[in-house]
Write an enzyme that holds these catalytic residues in place. Structure first.
Site, PDB file in Angstrom:
ATOM      1  CD  GLU A 188     -19.035 -11.624 -11.483  1.00  5.61           C
ATOM      2  OE1 GLU A 188     -19.101 -12.731 -10.909  1.00  5.61           O
ATOM      3  OE2 GLU A 188     -19.753 -10.655 -11.158  1.00  5.61           O
ATOM      4  N   GLY A 380      12.717  18.669  -0.043  1.00  3.68           N
ATOM      5  CA  GLY A 380      11.449  19.385   0.036  1.00  3.68           C
ATOM      6  C   GLY A 380      10.977  19.895  -1.305  1.00  3.68           C
TER       7      GLY A 380
END
Length: 478
Positions: A188, A380
């Site tokens: 709104e 990794g």
């Protein structure tokens, strides 16, 4: 001319004789919900982010007037203490409670973060640009259980910038604990700043549905101003809702007021260990559902999704979507924003970098890492990880990537996308024939140097430096 996959150029992806599964997973994420460019999705035209921003602000009005774009605004807001009725004639006024006030201020802040608008609270008889109030009865005096909220665009009329909320609705009364209530406040306020719904529909007018949209991306995956589920465009928030402006909303509000280039200019962390001081950018447990579009004006920044055990897909390219924390398409990066680093969780994650010098950390699990161009630092983590390269420009000799925790015999370096003619082969020294790989081990530095010569000369175009000794026979996908 060499192509860089991180640029999302189709030409970089053709003619692979036998692309690996890791390469294919990267391809899929880089092409995740491509949009615009004349595409049709769900039978509707697909809009680019810029075109969607134009559509959401198609009335071309702001607090600076009509057809004024990119101009800042210093606005006021007010929590009404009384009102005879709303402009629509709804009655039974109730002033905002403490939870509503707190959440409304956070919603205002989320708009000010991304655009050049400021908000100052006023009280008493002072007028305000944006006002907040509740109603409980419709214009006939009956208790209203059928509406949620509504607001009015900027202008000079008495209704302009007013926002109204149905206090009979649980999430309206408790937006601090119910996500849809917070989203309603942000939605709104968006209207009060000049944003429309992405399509020509309103809750009180007939029975609109996704079939009525103007363009395909009119969903909550891309805009908090939309009525329609993210599932229509392939996302899945699992019943959760965004609290701040989404990808297309940021483009829209910046069209009207300009981009706020003072927001988060330092080294910001989004997700776990967040220092953003924004609840919707912050996760403190694995149960937190993150749904956001990142706006960041500078610094060396990080997506930290380390607290999740789900398999995640994380893409650091601006305008992209990521799957984070078990949700799908729930995290995006606004256009023009650079997030440099990413941290995965304990699942089998896919991490994609951008053109910056990225640091990517896979964490636990069997992860796939693709840094793209730039001098990247790749970890990794534990598990069996794969480091993918698709072009010589992914790791240049003058600015190479570093693989900093490579586990020989477990991790892989995937060069399959470079082996388009099935001619990549290992050599002891370059002969000038092209398609040559040379792997050197520097024992004193505990570093392996991986060189590629793809042109018909004796000078390598590609270098990756790897901590530890790498096996030519065990550690490559070619």
């Amino acid at each position: 001319m060499e192509k860089n996959l991180s640029s999302r150029d189709d030409d970089a992806l053709h003619s692979l004789s036998a692309p690996s599964s890791s390469y294919n997973s990267i391809y899929d994420l880089l092409h995740y919900h491509e949009r615009g460019n004349g595409l049709t999705i769900n039978g509707k035209p697909s809009y680019s982010i810029e075109d969607a921003g134009d559509q959401i602000t198609r009335d071309n009005v702001s607090w600076n007037g009509a057809n004024v774009f990119g101009k800042s605004a210093n606005l006021t807001f007010k929590f009404l203490q009384s009102a005879r009725s709303t402009p629509d004639g709804d009655t039974g006024f109730v002033k905002f409670n403490a939870a509503q006030i707190s959440q409304a201020k956070l919603a205002l802040q989320s708009w000010a973060d991304v655009a050049n608008v400021t908000f100052t609270e006023v009280t008493g008889n002072q007028s305000a640009n944006v006002t907040f109030g509740n109603y409980t009865r419709d214009s006939s005096g009956r208790l209203d259980y059928g509406t949620q909220a509504y607001a009015y665009l900027p202008g000079s009329g008495s209704a302009s910038g007013t926002t109204w909320y149905n206090y009979n609705v649980d999430n309206i009364r408790s937006p601090d604990t119910m996500e849809y209530g917070r989203q309603t406040l942000t939605h709104e306020i968006g209207h009060a700043l000049g944003l429309n719904h992405p399509g020509d529909y309103n809750a009180g007018e007939g029975n609109p549905s996704y079939s009525d949209v103007t363009y395909a991306e009119d969903t909550r995956q891309f805009s908090i101003m939309s009525y329609w589920s993210e599932k229509n465009t392939g996302g899945d928030f699992k019943g959760h809702y965004a609290a701040g402006p989404m990808l297309d909303d940021i483009a829209a509000i910046q069209r009207l007021y300009g981009a706020n280039m003072t927001t988060r200019t330092g080294d910001s962390v989004y997700g776990f260990n967040s220092n953003t001081d924004r609840d919707f950018y912050t996760a403190t447990s694995s149960s937190k559902a993150l749904i956001f579009s990142a706006w960041d004006a500078g610094g060396n920044d990080t997506f930290d999704f380390s607290g999740y055990s789900n398999n995640q897909r994380i893409n650091l390219n601006d305008g992209s979507l990521s799957d984070v924390g078990g949700l799908k398409g729930n995290v995006s990066i606004a256009e023009g924003v650079t997030i440099e680093n990413a941290i995965g969780g304990s699942g089998n994650d896919l991490l994609i970098g951008n053109n910056a010098d990225n640091t990517l950390r896979g964490g636990a699990g069997d992860d796939v890492l693709f840094g793209g161009s730039g001098a990247d630092r790749l970890y990794g983590g534990s598990g069996r990880d794969t480091f993918v390269y698709t072009a010589a420009s992914d790791s240049k000799v003058a600015a190479p990537d570093w693989l900093l925790d490579f586990q020989t015999g477990a991790d892989k370096i995937d060069l399959s996308a470079l082996n388009t003619g099935n001619n990549l082969h290992f050599v002891n020294q370059f002969s000038g024939s092209g398609g040559e790989i040379m792997l050197n081990w520097d024992a004193s530095a505990n570093t392996s140097n991986l060189y590629l010569n793809l042109d018909n000369n004796t000078s390598p175009e590609f270098l990756v430096k790897i901590v530890g000794q790498v096996s030519q026979t065990a550690d490559f996908v070619v």
